[in-house]
Design a protein around this motif. Structure first.
Motif, mmCIF file in Angstrom:
data_model
loop_
_atom_site.group_PDB
_atom_site.id
_atom_site.type_symbol
_atom_site.label_atom_id
_atom_site.label_comp_id
_atom_site.label_asym_id
_atom_site.label_seq_id
_atom_site.Cartn_x
_atom_site.Cartn_y
_atom_site.Cartn_z
ATOM 1 N N THR B 73 0.837 -1.197 0.000
ATOM 2 C CA THR B 73 0.000 0.000 0.000
ATOM 3 C C THR B 73 0.870 1.244 0.000
ATOM 4 O OG1 THR B 73 -1.494 -1.280 1.371
ATOM 5 C CG2 THR B 73 -1.986 1.048 1.107
ATOM 6 N N VAL B 74 1.919 1.228 0.830
ATOM 7 C CA VAL B 74 2.829 2.367 0.880
ATOM 8 C C VAL B 74 3.496 2.560 -0.481
ATOM 9 C CG1 VAL B 74 5.024 3.127 1.847
ATOM 10 C CG2 VAL B 74 3.233 2.289 3.351
ATOM 11 N N ALA B 75 3.932 1.448 -1.080
ATOM 12 C CA ALA B 75 4.585 1.532 -2.385
ATOM 13 C C ALA B 75 3.633 2.123 -3.416
ATOM 14 C CB ALA B 75 5.041 0.143 -2.822
ATOM 15 N N LEU B 76 2.368 1.700 -3.367
ATOM 16 C CA LEU B 76 1.387 2.216 -4.325
ATOM 17 C C LEU B 76 1.188 3.718 -4.133
ATOM 18 C CD1 LEU B 76 -0.757 1.548 -6.507
ATOM 19 C CD2 LEU B 76 -2.387 1.298 -4.658
ATOM 20 N N GLY B 77 1.064 4.134 -2.868
ATOM 21 C CA GLY B 77 0.857 5.549 -2.590
ATOM 22 C C GLY B 77 2.004 6.396 -3.111
ATOM 23 N N VAL B 78 3.236 5.939 -2.886
ATOM 24 C CA VAL B 78 4.399 6.703 -3.339
ATOM 25 C C VAL B 78 4.479 6.692 -4.860
ATOM 26 C CG1 VAL B 78 6.905 6.803 -3.264
ATOM 27 C CG2 VAL B 78 5.633 6.326 -1.198
ATOM 28 N N LEU B 79 4.155 5.537 -5.441
ATOM 29 C CA LEU B 79 4.174 5.430 -6.907
ATOM 30 C C LEU B 79 3.193 6.425 -7.534
ATOM 31 C CD1 LEU B 79 5.234 3.593 -9.315
ATOM 32 C CD2 LEU B 79 3.016 2.475 -9.161
ATOM 33 N N PHE B 195 3.244 10.852 1.761
ATOM 34 C CA PHE B 195 2.460 9.802 1.124
ATOM 35 C C PHE B 195 2.719 8.451 1.777
ATOM 36 C CE2 PHE B 195 1.569 12.991 -1.939
ATOM 37 C CZ PHE B 195 0.378 12.611 -2.498
ATOM 38 N N VAL B 196 3.953 8.214 2.258
ATOM 39 C CA VAL B 196 4.245 6.973 2.966
ATOM 40 C C VAL B 196 3.360 6.868 4.199
ATOM 41 C CG1 VAL B 196 5.971 5.812 4.384
ATOM 42 C CG2 VAL B 196 6.608 6.690 2.153
ATOM 43 N N ILE B 197 3.331 7.946 4.985
ATOM 44 C CA ILE B 197 2.537 7.916 6.222
ATOM 45 C C ILE B 197 1.056 7.755 5.900
ATOM 46 C CG2 ILE B 197 1.833 9.255 8.235
ATOM 47 C CD1 ILE B 197 4.622 10.539 8.170
ATOM 48 N N GLY B 198 0.578 8.589 4.949
ATOM 49 C CA GLY B 198 -0.844 8.550 4.607
ATOM 50 C C GLY B 198 -1.264 7.172 4.121
#
Lengths: 349, 294
Positions: B73-79, B195-198
């Motif tokens: 999820t974190v990877a997707l958000g940052v992407l 974005f990582v945190i969110g």
């Protein structure tokens, strides 16, 4: 005056050719042809996209309430045109409250007026908000309208969450073209009038416009109401096209689709919106259909092709447009814009 | 069931729903605080986290799949930030918002394609779904766990923002984007961290949300996303405690309306609240007043 006439000749001739072409098409092609679906839906989307562009592109009000106003238009049209003998069948769970029907043109006009009236009411509190707050508040209103229409106590009027059907539809493709064409022409005239110039002034710099003596709130309210009027009419047309109407279909994703059409066509270009909506509908209903069916070469199955892939490709294309061609197809120009105008624009800069 | 325990049960459910909204709302409020962007795709990242869990838990045990879901999820958000928002940093705000809507559209369509449009059954996570008795009310463990976990995460986050270097950088960027840049703050690093945190919190929220929800569908993120956004606005956008309090208030009120027998209006209520707040106090409960310079 002479110049104006000359400028109007070419578009008018094209409109005539277009209608003649449609007339011939309808006589020659079988009526089940997918082309007619695209043309009808495209014309309806063109109208609602133009109405959204009037607000987002020309007045600079980022509103996301279009689906809600279309919903009001669609329901108003359907409620007032279901024939009396069909009412007990359609309203099978309720005692219908409206015991008369209106002729189709009156009902379409009423659909627009109802949406406009709601917009005028909603605009009073909402239009004081700034950009993204306005977007989210109008989106919220669209959701409220959807919830209220599905409320069962309103069942005698709106049929609750059940669908409305059996109202008059159009069969010829000329009908949506004529209605949408007239409406878009009115929008174009409005944009080129003194009101249109005020709208653009508000878009470019609110504070400067206010300092020049523009009544900000009055003009925002005006643009909002007019835009919603046309959204309501397109909602009525959509109801006629779909032949049934149900509130649950008018989700925020519908507004997003219309917004994407406006962006693809170019924010601030009505002809761009019209072109983009036909392209959008043609792609999603017709040209990209093959992506949804599994395809074999002998025993080799082409990967990825199956139901739903079309929309993935489609949204990737849209993202590429949004990221790399931010000006869209037309930018902020119009088709047939006279060269004199362009020169004037350069001189201004 | 007597009325006291009924009220307690409704309240517990409301608080639990509020906790889930709070976890999503923080993602909205932080991104808005820094980029001035309504991240319309945030609700869909929440949805994707649900699907990650569905597919990962089919092959892995829970203690591996939960961290893997959060990581993905974190990877997707940052992407999403890198691909869709970063190229538009100097563009008008409207363009970024449209890009966010485009991402939301793409994620929903992708999820529909991948799942074939069928709702996917969410796996039951052992232990947290068990029924327990709390003060005479039968409820599930996740209902009790949600508010506790939410508060713990929020306290951790507030500490991070207040006492660490990256937190200081975040505060600086949200105060003044350009000056922060001139002072040598790595803007892109700060934004990625946001974005990582969110996304991480949205992932946690999705684990809690879906463990009480039987299935995941491609459009399920829209409503919780919008409500969490309303919570963020209600609390004053940019303020983390505001978002959390707003989310709890919305969660509780919504449940009260549902239990009174007006489920149709529980969604509409949220937006009525939003519009009231925007009209009466546009900066929300804890928002800072912004003055516009000519």
């Amino acid at each position: 005056m002479k110049n104006v006439k000359k400028e109007a000749v070419l578009p008018a001739a094209l409109v005539l050719v277009l209608f003649a072409g449609l007339f011939i098409l309808e006589r020659t092609l079988p009526s089940s042809s997918i082309l007619f679906v695209v043309l009808k839906k495209g014309a309806i989307y063109a109208l609602v996209a133009a109405s959204m562009n009037l607000l987002n592109g020309f007045t600079g009000l980022f509103s996301l309430g279009q689906a809600g106003f279309m919903l009001i238009g669609a329901y108003t049209y359907a409620i007032f045109t279901i024939p009396l003998e069909m009412k007990p069948i359609v309203y099978q769970y309720y005692d219908y409250a409206i015991g008369f029907t209106l002729p189709v043109p009156v009902a379409i006009l009423l659909a627009g007026l109802a949406a406009a009236a709601f917009a005028a009411l909603i605009g009073l509190p909402v239009l004081k908000l700034k950009s993204d707050y306005l977007a989210i508040a109008t989106l919220g209103f669209a959701e409220i309208i959807r919830a209220v229409i599905q409320y069962e106590k309103l069942g005698p009027i709106t049929n609750g969450s059940n669908m409305l059907k059996s109202y008059p539809k159009f069969s010829s493709v000329l009908f949506p073209f004529a209605v949408a064409g007239v409406c878009i022409a009115v929008i174009l005239l409005l944009i080129n009038s003194s009101y249109g110039r005020v709208f653009k002034a508000i878009r470019d710099d609110e504070i400067a416009a206010e300092a020049m003596g523009v009544n900000l709130f009055r003009h925002k309210e005006l643009a909002f109401t007019i835009s919603s009027f046309f959204a309501g009419i397109s909602g009525a047309l959509l109801a006629m096209f779909q032949s049934t109407v149900q509130a649950s279909a008018f989700k925020s994703s519908m507004t997003y689709e219309i917004l994407l059409i406006v962006v693809i066509g170019g924010i601030g270009s009505i002809s761009g919106s019209v072109i983009a909506s036909f392209l959008f509908v043609a792609c999603s209903e017709w040209w990209l259909r093959f992506l949804d069916t599994e395809l074999y070469f002998g025993s080799f199955q082409i990967p990825f092709l199956r139901s739903g892939f079309r929309m993935v490709v489609f949204s990737v294309v849209i993202m590429i447009m949004v990221l790399f061609y931010r000006r869209g197809i037309m930018g902020d120009r119009e088709l047939f814009q006279h060269r004199r105008d362009k020169k004037k624009g350069e001189a201004r800069q | 069931m007597d009325s006291v325990s009924y009220i307690l049960q409704q309240l517990l459910t409301g608080i639990s729903v509020g906790g889930q909204y709070a976890l999503i709302a923080i993602g909205y409020t932080m991104v808005y605080g820094i980029l001035r962007l309504i991240n319309f795709a945030h609700g869909d990242i929440f949805m994707m986290a649900g699907f990650f869990m569905v597919y990962l838990s089919a092959t892995m045990p829970v203690y591996i799949s939960i961290p893997a879901v959060l990581l993905l999820t974190v990877a997707l958000g940052v992407l999403v930030e890198r691909v869709a928002y970063k190229p538009l940093r100097s563009a008008p705000r409207m363009s970024i918002m449209i890009s966010a809507i485009g991402v939301s559209y793409l994620l929903q369509n992708f999820a529909t394609y991948y799942t074939g449009g069928l709702p996917q059954k969410y796996p039951t996570i052992p232990w947290i779904g068990d029924n327990v008795n709390f003060a005479g009310v039968a409820t599930s463990r996740v209902t009790l766990l949600t508010p506790v976990l939410t508060l713990a995460l929020v306290i951790g986050l507030v500490a991070l923002i207040r006492y660490t270097k990256i937190g200081m950088a975040m505060r600086a960027v949200s105060k003044d984007f350009e000056t922060a840049q001139l002072m040598g703050i790595n803007i892109n690093g700060v934004i990625s961290m946001t974005f990582v945190i969110g996304s991480f919190l949205a992932g946690v929220g999705s684990l809690l949300f879906f463990s009480k929800y039987p299935t995941v569908t491609p459009t399920i993120g829209a409503m919780p996303g919008l409500k969490a956004f309303v919570a963020a606005v209600f609390g004053g956008i940019g303020s983390i405690p505001g978002a959390v309090i707003g989310a709890f208030i919305i969660g509780i009120c919504e449940n009260i309306i549902k239990s009174m027998g007006y489920p149709t209006f529980s969604d509409a209520f949220t937006f009525v609240l939003l519009i009231l707040v925007l009209v009466v106090r546009p900066t929300g409960l804890f928002g800072e007043k912004a003055t516009e310079k000519v």
